[in-house]
Design a protein around this motif. Structure first.
Motif, mmCIF file in Angstrom:
data_model
loop_
_atom_site.group_PDB
_atom_site.id
_atom_site.type_symbol
_atom_site.label_atom_id
_atom_site.label_comp_id
_atom_site.label_asym_id
_atom_site.label_seq_id
_atom_site.Cartn_x
_atom_site.Cartn_y
_atom_site.Cartn_z
ATOM 1 N N ALA A 129 58.758 -6.900 -40.176
ATOM 2 C CA ALA A 129 57.899 -5.937 -39.487
ATOM 3 C C ALA A 129 56.737 -6.672 -38.837
ATOM 4 O O ALA A 129 56.155 -7.587 -39.412
ATOM 5 C CB ALA A 129 57.385 -4.898 -40.475
ATOM 6 N N ALA A 130 56.422 -6.272 -37.608
ATOM 7 C CA ALA A 130 55.345 -6.935 -36.872
ATOM 8 C C ALA A 130 54.236 -5.942 -36.580
ATOM 9 O O ALA A 130 54.453 -4.740 -36.531
ATOM 10 C CB ALA A 130 55.887 -7.517 -35.562
ATOM 11 N N GLY A 131 53.046 -6.464 -36.351
ATOM 12 C CA GLY A 131 51.936 -5.614 -35.931
ATOM 13 C C GLY A 131 51.238 -4.883 -37.046
ATOM 14 O O GLY A 131 50.341 -4.083 -36.804
ATOM 15 N N ALA A 132 51.627 -5.080 -38.286
ATOM 16 C CA ALA A 132 50.955 -4.390 -39.383
ATOM 17 C C ALA A 132 49.568 -4.973 -39.595
ATOM 18 O O ALA A 132 49.335 -6.161 -39.453
ATOM 19 C CB ALA A 132 51.777 -4.536 -40.670
ATOM 20 N N ALA A 133 48.631 -4.110 -39.924
ATOM 21 C CA ALA A 133 47.258 -4.564 -40.156
ATOM 22 C C ALA A 133 47.219 -5.458 -41.388
ATOM 23 O O ALA A 133 47.848 -5.179 -42.396
ATOM 24 C CB ALA A 133 46.347 -3.361 -40.347
ATOM 25 N N ARG A 134 46.450 -6.531 -41.282
ATOM 26 C CA ARG A 134 46.344 -7.457 -42.403
ATOM 27 C C ARG A 134 45.228 -6.992 -43.322
ATOM 28 O O ARG A 134 44.082 -7.385 -43.174
ATOM 29 C CB ARG A 134 46.082 -8.869 -41.885
ATOM 30 N N GLN A 135 45.587 -6.126 -44.234
ATOM 31 C CA GLN A 135 44.628 -5.593 -45.193
ATOM 32 C C GLN A 135 45.109 -5.908 -46.595
ATOM 33 O O GLN A 135 46.307 -6.067 -46.847
ATOM 34 C CB GLN A 135 44.477 -4.081 -45.017
ATOM 35 N N GLY A 136 44.155 -5.980 -47.519
ATOM 36 C CA GLY A 136 44.511 -6.205 -48.905
ATOM 37 C C GLY A 136 45.253 -5.018 -49.481
ATOM 38 O O GLY A 136 45.140 -3.893 -48.999
ATOM 39 N N LEU A 137 46.034 -5.271 -50.542
ATOM 40 C CA LEU A 137 46.825 -4.209 -51.140
ATOM 41 C C LEU A 137 45.964 -3.077 -51.682
ATOM 42 O O LEU A 137 46.401 -1.936 -51.757
ATOM 43 C CB LEU A 137 47.690 -4.783 -52.267
ATOM 44 N N LEU A 138 44.713 -3.384 -52.066
ATOM 45 C CA LEU A 138 43.851 -2.354 -52.642
ATOM 46 C C LEU A 138 42.752 -1.897 -51.699
ATOM 47 O O LEU A 138 41.894 -1.105 -52.100
ATOM 48 C CB LEU A 138 43.226 -2.856 -53.947
ATOM 49 N N SER A 139 42.757 -2.370 -50.459
ATOM 50 C CA SER A 139 41.738 -1.878 -49.530
ATOM 51 C C SER A 139 42.003 -0.412 -49.219
ATOM 52 O O SER A 139 43.146 0.010 -49.049
ATOM 53 C CB SER A 139 41.746 -2.703 -48.237
ATOM 54 N N GLY A 140 40.925 0.380 -49.166
ATOM 55 C CA GLY A 140 41.054 1.802 -48.897
ATOM 56 C C GLY A 140 41.563 2.619 -50.059
ATOM 57 O O GLY A 140 41.935 3.784 -49.879
ATOM 58 N N VAL A 141 41.591 2.030 -51.266
ATOM 59 C CA VAL A 141 42.104 2.773 -52.409
ATOM 60 C C VAL A 141 41.217 3.978 -52.710
ATOM 61 O O VAL A 141 39.988 3.914 -52.601
ATOM 62 C CB VAL A 141 42.201 1.859 -53.656
ATOM 63 N N ALA A 142 41.848 5.101 -53.061
ATOM 64 C CA ALA A 142 41.122 6.292 -53.487
ATOM 65 C C ALA A 142 40.824 6.141 -54.980
ATOM 66 O O ALA A 142 41.714 6.297 -55.817
ATOM 67 C CB ALA A 142 41.948 7.551 -53.219
ATOM 68 N N ALA A 143 39.581 5.829 -55.306
ATOM 69 C CA ALA A 143 39.245 5.370 -56.650
ATOM 70 C C ALA A 143 39.522 6.417 -57.727
ATOM 71 O O ALA A 143 40.074 6.096 -58.785
ATOM 72 C CB ALA A 143 37.771 4.954 -56.700
#
Length: 421
Positions: free
Chosen positions: A205-219
Protein backbone atom coordinates in the motif's frame (compact mmCIF):
# COMPACT_ATOMS: atom_id res chain seq x y z
CA UNK A 1 -27.46 -6.38 11.58
CA UNK A 2 -30.06 -4.72 13.78
CA UNK A 3 -32.83 -7.22 13.07
CA UNK A 4 -32.52 -11.01 13.32
CA UNK A 5 -34.42 -11.56 10.09
CA UNK A 6 -32.03 -9.34 8.18
CA UNK A 7 -29.02 -11.11 9.72
CA UNK A 8 -30.39 -14.52 8.74
CA UNK A 9 -31.16 -13.22 5.27
CA UNK A 10 -27.65 -11.82 4.97
CA UNK A 11 -26.16 -15.18 5.92
CA UNK A 12 -28.31 -16.96 3.31
CA UNK A 13 -27.39 -14.36 0.69
CA UNK A 14 -23.69 -14.72 1.36
CA UNK A 15 -23.82 -18.50 1.29
CA UNK A 16 -25.81 -18.51 -1.94
CA UNK A 17 -23.37 -16.24 -3.79
CA UNK A 18 -22.09 -17.89 -6.97
CA UNK A 19 -18.49 -16.88 -6.20
CA UNK A 20 -16.57 -19.85 -4.83
CA UNK A 21 -13.92 -18.04 -2.71
CA UNK A 22 -16.39 -16.22 -0.39
CA UNK A 23 -18.31 -19.44 0.20
CA UNK A 24 -15.08 -21.28 1.01
CA UNK A 25 -13.95 -18.53 3.37
CA UNK A 26 -17.29 -18.65 5.18
CA UNK A 27 -16.90 -22.41 5.58
CA UNK A 28 -13.34 -21.82 6.82
CA UNK A 29 -14.64 -19.21 9.26
CA UNK A 30 -16.58 -22.06 10.86
CA UNK A 31 -13.97 -24.83 10.61
CA UNK A 32 -10.99 -22.82 11.92
CA UNK A 33 -12.60 -21.77 15.24
CA UNK A 34 -14.19 -25.23 15.49
CA UNK A 35 -10.74 -26.83 15.46
CA UNK A 36 -9.14 -24.14 17.61
CA UNK A 37 -11.82 -24.26 20.28
CA UNK A 38 -11.57 -28.03 20.50
CA UNK A 39 -8.24 -27.32 22.21
CA UNK A 40 -7.63 -23.75 23.37
CA UNK A 41 -10.44 -23.25 25.94
CA UNK A 42 -9.08 -26.21 27.89
CA UNK A 43 -5.49 -24.98 28.03
CA UNK A 44 -5.44 -23.94 31.68
CA UNK A 45 -6.75 -27.30 32.89
CA UNK A 46 -4.64 -29.25 30.34
CA UNK A 47 -1.38 -27.51 31.25
CA UNK A 48 -2.10 -27.79 34.98
CA UNK A 49 -3.76 -31.19 35.31
CA UNK A 50 -2.23 -33.16 32.43
CA UNK A 51 1.23 -31.63 32.15
CA UNK A 52 1.72 -30.70 35.80
CA UNK A 53 2.53 -26.99 35.37
CA UNK A 54 2.00 -24.75 38.39
CA UNK A 55 -0.84 -22.29 38.08
CA UNK A 56 1.51 -19.35 38.30
CA UNK A 57 3.40 -20.68 35.28
CA UNK A 58 0.14 -21.44 33.49
CA UNK A 59 -1.00 -17.87 34.05
CA UNK A 60 2.21 -16.43 32.54
CA UNK A 61 1.98 -18.74 29.52
CA UNK A 62 -1.66 -17.79 28.90
CA UNK A 63 -0.81 -14.12 29.37
CA UNK A 64 1.91 -14.19 26.70
CA UNK A 65 -0.32 -16.16 24.32
CA UNK A 66 -3.21 -13.73 24.77
CA UNK A 67 -0.97 -10.72 24.21
CA UNK A 68 0.37 -12.25 20.99
CA UNK A 69 -3.05 -13.26 19.67
CA UNK A 70 -4.78 -9.93 20.31
CA UNK A 71 -2.02 -7.41 19.76
CA UNK A 72 -0.45 -9.19 16.80
CA UNK A 73 -3.45 -8.36 14.62
CA UNK A 74 -1.89 -4.96 13.93
CA UNK A 75 1.17 -6.68 12.44
CA UNK A 76 -1.04 -9.14 10.56
CA UNK A 77 -2.71 -6.29 8.71
CA UNK A 78 0.65 -4.75 7.84
CA UNK A 79 1.94 -8.10 6.54
CA UNK A 80 -1.13 -8.49 4.33
CA UNK A 81 -0.41 -5.08 2.79
CA UNK A 82 3.15 -6.18 2.08
CA UNK A 83 2.85 -9.74 0.71
CA UNK A 84 -0.84 -10.02 -0.15
CA UNK A 85 -4.00 -11.44 1.43
CA UNK A 86 -3.80 -15.03 0.17
CA UNK A 87 -0.10 -15.43 1.03
CA UNK A 88 -0.68 -14.03 4.51
CA UNK A 89 -3.53 -16.47 5.12
CA UNK A 90 -1.40 -19.38 3.91
CA UNK A 91 1.54 -18.44 6.14
CA UNK A 92 -0.82 -17.95 9.08
CA UNK A 93 -2.48 -21.33 8.61
CA UNK A 94 0.89 -23.05 8.16
CA UNK A 95 2.07 -21.55 11.45
CA UNK A 96 -1.14 -22.56 13.18
CA UNK A 97 -1.03 -26.11 11.83
CA UNK A 98 2.53 -26.44 13.11
CA UNK A 99 1.36 -25.16 16.48
CA UNK A 100 -1.29 -27.83 16.84
CA UNK A 101 1.28 -30.40 15.70
CA UNK A 102 3.47 -29.28 18.59
CA UNK A 103 0.63 -30.12 20.99
CA UNK A 104 1.12 -33.74 19.93
CA UNK A 105 4.82 -33.45 20.77
CA UNK A 106 4.08 -31.95 24.19
CA UNK A 107 2.53 -35.24 25.29
CA UNK A 108 6.09 -36.61 25.19
CA UNK A 109 7.94 -33.43 26.18
CA UNK A 110 5.62 -31.05 28.11
CA UNK A 111 7.65 -27.82 27.62
CA UNK A 112 6.74 -27.91 23.91
CA UNK A 113 3.19 -26.96 24.95
CA UNK A 114 4.37 -23.38 25.45
CA UNK A 115 5.76 -23.25 21.90
CA UNK A 116 2.55 -24.83 20.59
CA UNK A 117 0.32 -22.27 22.25
CA UNK A 118 2.38 -19.30 21.08
CA UNK A 119 2.48 -20.62 17.49
CA UNK A 120 -1.29 -21.09 17.34
CA UNK A 121 -1.82 -17.57 18.67
CA UNK A 122 0.66 -16.12 16.15
CA UNK A 123 -1.25 -17.85 13.38
CA UNK A 124 -4.54 -16.39 14.57
CA UNK A 125 -3.08 -12.88 14.76
CA UNK A 126 -1.80 -13.08 11.18
CA UNK A 127 -4.90 -14.72 9.71
CA UNK A 128 -7.86 -12.64 10.87
CA UNK A 129 -7.12 -9.27 9.20
CA UNK A 130 -6.31 -10.92 5.86
CA UNK A 131 -9.36 -13.17 6.07
CA UNK A 132 -11.78 -10.29 6.58
CA UNK A 133 -10.16 -8.19 3.86
CA UNK A 134 -10.30 -11.08 1.35
CA UNK A 135 -13.92 -11.86 2.26
CA UNK A 136 -15.10 -8.38 1.26
CA UNK A 137 -12.65 -7.89 -1.63
CA UNK A 138 -14.55 -6.77 -4.72
CA UNK A 139 -17.86 -6.67 -2.83
CA UNK A 140 -19.88 -3.47 -3.20
CA UNK A 141 -20.37 -1.28 -0.15
CA UNK A 142 -24.02 -2.28 0.37
CA UNK A 143 -23.21 -6.00 0.57
CA UNK A 144 -20.08 -5.77 2.72
CA UNK A 145 -22.01 -5.83 6.03
CA UNK A 146 -23.82 -8.96 4.78
CA UNK A 147 -20.56 -10.84 4.22
CA UNK A 148 -18.98 -9.63 7.46
CA UNK A 149 -22.11 -10.57 9.43
CA UNK A 150 -22.15 -14.02 7.81
CA UNK A 151 -18.48 -14.51 8.67
CA UNK A 152 -19.12 -13.45 12.26
CA UNK A 153 -22.03 -15.91 12.57
CA UNK A 154 -19.87 -18.74 11.23
CA UNK A 155 -17.02 -17.77 13.61
CA UNK A 156 -19.24 -17.88 16.69
CA UNK A 157 -20.88 -21.13 15.63
CA UNK A 158 -17.46 -22.79 15.40
CA UNK A 159 -16.37 -21.40 18.76
CA UNK A 160 -19.58 -22.65 20.36
CA UNK A 161 -19.41 -26.16 18.93
CA UNK A 162 -15.68 -26.83 19.40
CA UNK A 163 -15.63 -27.18 23.21
CA UNK A 164 -18.81 -29.24 23.14
CA UNK A 165 -17.25 -31.75 20.74
CA UNK A 166 -13.90 -31.95 22.52
CA UNK A 167 -15.00 -31.87 26.17
CA UNK A 168 -15.12 -35.67 26.66
CA UNK A 169 -11.68 -36.22 25.07
CA UNK A 170 -9.35 -33.35 25.95
CA UNK A 171 -8.11 -34.92 29.19
CA UNK A 172 -8.78 -38.61 28.56
CA UNK A 173 -7.59 -38.88 24.93
CA UNK A 174 -5.70 -35.69 24.00
CA UNK A 175 -3.45 -37.39 21.40
CA UNK A 176 -6.21 -38.40 18.95
CA UNK A 177 -7.94 -35.06 19.53
CA UNK A 178 -4.82 -33.07 18.64
CA UNK A 179 -4.27 -35.26 15.57
CA UNK A 180 -7.82 -34.59 14.33
CA UNK A 181 -7.26 -30.83 14.72
CA UNK A 182 -3.93 -30.99 12.85
CA UNK A 183 -5.56 -32.85 9.94
CA UNK A 184 -8.45 -30.35 9.90
CA UNK A 185 -6.06 -27.39 9.67
CA UNK A 186 -3.96 -29.10 7.00
CA UNK A 187 -7.08 -29.59 4.85
CA UNK A 188 -8.19 -25.96 5.35
CA UNK A 189 -4.67 -24.76 4.46
CA UNK A 190 -4.71 -26.80 1.25
CA UNK A 191 -8.05 -25.24 0.35
CA UNK A 192 -6.65 -21.74 0.84
CA UNK A 193 -3.79 -22.57 -1.52
CA UNK A 194 -6.36 -22.97 -4.31
CA UNK A 195 -7.86 -19.52 -3.78
CA UNK A 196 -7.17 -16.96 -6.51
CA UNK A 197 -5.04 -13.97 -5.53
CA UNK A 198 -7.06 -10.86 -4.79
CA UNK A 199 -6.50 -7.86 -7.06
CA UNK A 200 -3.42 -5.93 -5.99
CA UNK A 201 -2.18 -8.79 -3.80
CA UNK A 202 1.48 -8.41 -2.96
CA UNK A 203 1.60 -4.74 -3.98
CA UNK A 204 2.52 -2.70 -0.88
CA UNK A 205 0.00 0.00 0.00
CA UNK A 206 1.28 3.45 -0.92
CA UNK A 207 0.46 6.93 0.29
CA UNK A 208 -0.47 5.97 3.84
CA UNK A 209 0.29 8.59 6.46
CA UNK A 210 3.37 7.80 8.49
CA UNK A 211 1.90 7.88 11.96
CA UNK A 212 2.65 5.87 15.05
CA UNK A 213 0.41 2.94 15.89
CA UNK A 214 -0.91 4.77 18.96
CA UNK A 215 -1.17 8.28 17.56
CA UNK A 216 -4.73 9.59 17.83
CA UNK A 217 -5.72 6.89 20.30
CA UNK A 218 -9.00 7.49 22.13
CA UNK A 219 -7.69 7.20 25.68
CA UNK A 220 -10.90 6.46 27.57
CA UNK A 221 -12.22 3.69 25.26
CA UNK A 222 -8.69 2.26 25.07
CA UNK A 223 -8.35 2.14 28.86
CA UNK A 224 -11.91 0.87 29.34
CA UNK A 225 -11.32 -1.91 26.81
CA UNK A 226 -8.08 -2.95 28.52
CA UNK A 227 -9.85 -3.05 31.89
CA UNK A 228 -12.84 -4.96 30.50
CA UNK A 229 -10.61 -7.62 28.96
CA UNK A 230 -8.48 -7.80 32.10
CA UNK A 231 -11.56 -8.62 34.18
CA UNK A 232 -13.19 -10.87 31.58
CA UNK A 233 -10.06 -12.97 31.15
CA UNK A 234 -10.16 -14.01 34.80
CA UNK A 235 -13.19 -15.97 33.57
CA UNK A 236 -11.66 -16.98 30.23
CA UNK A 237 -8.32 -18.19 31.60
CA UNK A 238 -9.30 -19.91 34.84
CA UNK A 239 -12.91 -21.11 34.58
CA UNK A 240 -11.73 -24.39 33.05
CA UNK A 241 -9.67 -25.36 36.11
CA UNK A 242 -12.47 -24.26 38.44
CA UNK A 243 -15.40 -25.81 36.55
CA UNK A 244 -13.83 -29.14 35.64
CA UNK A 245 -13.07 -29.89 39.30
CA UNK A 246 -16.59 -28.99 40.42
CA UNK A 247 -18.48 -30.50 37.53
CA UNK A 248 -16.78 -31.99 34.44
CA UNK A 249 -15.11 -31.03 31.19
CA UNK A 250 -18.42 -31.71 29.44
CA UNK A 251 -20.30 -29.31 31.72
CA UNK A 252 -17.63 -26.66 31.21
CA UNK A 253 -18.30 -27.03 27.48
CA UNK A 254 -21.99 -26.42 28.12
CA UNK A 255 -21.17 -23.21 29.99
CA UNK A 256 -19.09 -21.99 27.05
CA UNK A 257 -21.87 -22.96 24.64
CA UNK A 258 -24.35 -20.87 26.62
CA UNK A 259 -22.00 -17.88 26.50
CA UNK A 260 -21.51 -18.11 22.73
CA UNK A 261 -25.23 -18.52 22.08
CA UNK A 262 -25.92 -15.39 24.15
CA UNK A 263 -23.42 -13.42 22.07
CA UNK A 264 -24.89 -14.67 18.78
CA UNK A 265 -28.50 -13.97 19.79
CA UNK A 266 -28.39 -11.01 22.17
CA UNK A 267 -25.70 -8.81 20.65
CA UNK A 268 -27.46 -8.18 17.30
CA UNK A 269 -30.78 -7.57 19.09
CA UNK A 270 -29.22 -5.15 21.58
CA UNK A 271 -26.80 -3.36 19.24
CA UNK A 272 -29.14 -0.42 18.57
CA UNK A 273 -29.84 0.09 22.26
CA UNK A 274 -26.14 -0.11 23.11
CA UNK A 275 -25.29 2.40 20.37
CA UNK A 276 -27.78 4.93 21.80
CA UNK A 277 -26.82 4.33 25.42
CA UNK A 278 -24.75 7.10 27.11
CA UNK A 279 -21.18 5.89 27.49
CA UNK A 280 -21.07 6.34 31.25
CA UNK A 281 -24.26 4.28 31.62
CA UNK A 282 -22.88 1.55 29.35
CA UNK A 283 -19.70 1.32 31.42
CA UNK A 284 -21.68 1.16 34.65
CA UNK A 285 -24.04 -1.51 33.34
CA UNK A 286 -21.29 -3.60 31.79
CA UNK A 287 -18.95 -3.64 34.76
CA UNK A 288 -21.87 -4.29 37.14
CA UNK A 289 -22.81 -7.34 35.05
CA UNK A 290 -19.22 -8.55 35.22
CA UNK A 291 -19.11 -8.07 38.99
CA UNK A 292 -22.38 -9.97 39.50
CA UNK A 293 -21.30 -12.86 37.30
CA UNK A 294 -17.88 -13.26 38.90
CA UNK A 295 -19.40 -13.16 42.38
CA UNK A 296 -21.94 -15.85 41.45
CA UNK A 297 -19.13 -18.12 40.22
CA UNK A 298 -17.75 -18.19 43.77
CA UNK A 299 -20.73 -20.36 44.81
CA UNK A 300 -19.25 -23.17 42.72
CA UNK A 301 -22.41 -25.15 41.93
CA UNK A 302 -23.48 -26.10 38.41
CA UNK A 303 -26.37 -23.60 38.34
CA UNK A 304 -23.97 -20.93 39.61
CA UNK A 305 -21.48 -21.69 36.83
CA UNK A 306 -24.23 -21.27 34.23
CA UNK A 307 -25.66 -18.13 35.80
CA UNK A 308 -22.23 -16.58 36.34
CA UNK A 309 -21.18 -17.25 32.76
CA UNK A 310 -24.43 -15.72 31.47
CA UNK A 311 -24.08 -12.54 33.56
CA UNK A 312 -20.43 -12.09 32.56
CA UNK A 313 -21.32 -12.52 28.89
CA UNK A 314 -24.16 -9.99 29.06
CA UNK A 315 -21.85 -7.47 30.71
CA UNK A 316 -19.20 -7.96 28.06
CA UNK A 317 -21.70 -7.69 25.21
CA UNK A 318 -22.30 -4.11 26.36
CA UNK A 319 -18.67 -3.25 27.17
CA UNK A 320 -16.93 -4.63 24.10
CA UNK A 321 -19.37 -3.14 21.59
CA UNK A 322 -19.69 0.26 23.26
CA UNK A 323 -15.94 0.66 23.71
CA UNK A 324 -15.37 0.03 20.00
CA UNK A 325 -18.14 2.42 18.98
CA UNK A 326 -16.78 5.15 21.23
CA UNK A 327 -13.24 4.61 19.98
CA UNK A 328 -14.46 5.02 16.38
CA UNK A 329 -16.32 8.20 17.31
CA UNK A 330 -13.52 9.83 19.31
CA UNK A 331 -10.43 8.96 17.26
CA UNK A 332 -9.38 10.85 14.09
CA UNK A 333 -7.64 7.73 12.70
CA UNK A 334 -9.04 5.28 10.17
CA UNK A 335 -11.38 2.50 11.28
CA UNK A 336 -8.70 -0.15 10.71
CA UNK A 337 -6.19 1.67 12.92
CA UNK A 338 -8.83 2.23 15.62
CA UNK A 339 -9.73 -1.45 15.70
CA UNK A 340 -6.03 -2.29 15.87
CA UNK A 341 -5.57 0.03 18.85
CA UNK A 342 -8.57 -1.53 20.60
CA UNK A 343 -7.16 -4.96 19.86
CA UNK A 344 -3.90 -3.91 21.50
CA UNK A 345 -5.83 -2.77 24.58
CA UNK A 346 -7.54 -6.15 24.70
CA UNK A 347 -4.19 -7.93 24.54
CA UNK A 348 -2.73 -5.87 27.36
CA UNK A 349 -5.76 -6.59 29.54
CA UNK A 350 -5.75 -10.31 28.80
CA UNK A 351 -2.00 -10.46 29.50
CA UNK A 352 -2.40 -8.76 32.86
CA UNK A 353 -5.20 -11.16 33.78
CA UNK A 354 -3.00 -14.15 33.04
CA UNK A 355 0.01 -12.89 35.00
CA UNK A 356 -1.83 -11.56 38.07
CA UNK A 357 -4.76 -13.97 37.98
CA UNK A 358 -2.54 -17.02 37.78
CA UNK A 359 -0.67 -16.03 40.92
CA UNK A 360 -3.88 -15.27 42.83
CA UNK A 361 -5.66 -18.44 41.70
CA UNK A 362 -2.61 -20.48 42.65
CA UNK A 363 -2.72 -19.02 46.17
CA UNK A 364 -6.43 -19.81 46.40
CA UNK A 365 -5.90 -23.39 45.26
CA UNK A 366 -3.10 -23.98 47.77
CA UNK A 367 -5.29 -22.64 50.56
CA UNK A 368 -8.31 -24.66 49.41
CA UNK A 369 -10.50 -21.58 48.88
CA UNK A 370 -10.60 -20.80 45.15
CA UNK A 371 -13.99 -19.12 45.57
CA UNK A 372 -12.17 -16.08 46.93
CA UNK A 373 -10.49 -15.66 43.55
CA UNK A 374 -13.84 -14.85 41.94
CA UNK A 375 -14.91 -12.55 44.77
CA UNK A 376 -11.66 -10.60 44.48
CA UNK A 377 -12.18 -10.25 40.72
CA UNK A 378 -15.76 -9.09 41.35
CA UNK A 379 -14.52 -6.47 43.80
CA UNK A 380 -12.12 -5.13 41.16
CA UNK A 381 -15.09 -4.71 38.79
CA UNK A 382 -16.56 -2.23 41.26
CA UNK A 383 -13.38 -0.52 42.48
CA UNK A 384 -11.34 -0.02 39.29
CA UNK A 385 -13.86 1.48 36.80
CA UNK A 386 -14.24 4.79 38.73
CA UNK A 387 -10.58 5.45 37.92
CA UNK A 388 -11.62 5.72 34.27
CA UNK A 389 -13.53 8.91 35.08
CA UNK A 390 -10.22 10.72 35.38
CA UNK A 391 -9.83 10.26 31.63
CA UNK A 392 -13.37 11.21 30.67
CA UNK A 393 -13.10 14.97 30.60
CA UNK A 394 -9.87 14.93 28.59
CA UNK A 395 -10.98 12.52 25.86
CA UNK A 396 -14.41 13.64 24.68
CA UNK A 397 -14.70 14.08 20.92
CA UNK A 398 -14.42 17.65 19.62
CA UNK A 399 -17.79 19.33 19.70
CA UNK A 400 -19.38 16.56 21.77
CA UNK A 401 -19.72 18.73 24.87
CA UNK A 402 -19.48 15.60 26.94
CA UNK A 403 -22.44 13.96 25.17
CA UNK A 404 -21.80 10.23 25.06
CA UNK A 405 -24.96 9.20 23.27
CA UNK A 406 -23.71 9.18 19.70
CA UNK A 407 -22.04 6.20 18.11
CA UNK A 408 -21.06 4.64 14.83
CA UNK A 409 -22.28 1.20 13.92
CA UNK A 410 -19.42 -0.87 12.50
CA UNK A 411 -18.83 -4.56 11.90
CA UNK A 412 -16.99 -6.33 14.69
CA UNK A 413 -16.58 -9.81 16.08
CA UNK A 414 -18.21 -11.20 19.22
CA UNK A 415 -15.33 -10.88 22.15
CA UNK A 416 -13.32 -8.17 20.09
CA UNK A 417 -13.55 -12.85 20.78
CA UNK A 418 -12.02 -12.74 20.72
CA UNK A 419 -12.87 -12.21 21.11
CA UNK A 420 -12.85 -12.26 22.30
CA UNK A 421 -14.11 -14.55 23.36
Amino acid sequence: MAEPSRGAGGLRAALSTPAGPPRFLLLSSFLIPLGSFMVLPFMSVFLHERLGMGLGTVGVVLAVASLVQFSGGVLGGALADRIGLRRTMLWALAVRTAGFGCFLACLVWPPVAVVALVLTCCGAALYLPANKAYLVHGVDEERRPVFLSAGNAALNAGMALGPLVAGPFVLSSPGPLFLVVVVLFAVVTAGHARLPAAGGDGVPAAGAARQGLLSGVAALPFAANALAFYLYFHFQHFLAVYAVRRASAEFYSVVLLLCFVLVIVVQPLASGLIRRMPYALALAAGFTGLAAGLAVLAIGTRPALLAGGALITLGDIVLFLKNDLEALRRSPRSDAVVFGQQRLAAGLGACAAGVLGGQVYGLGERSGHTGWFWLLAAAQCLLLPPLLLTLRGRTAAPGSAGDDTEGTTAPHDAHGRVPGR
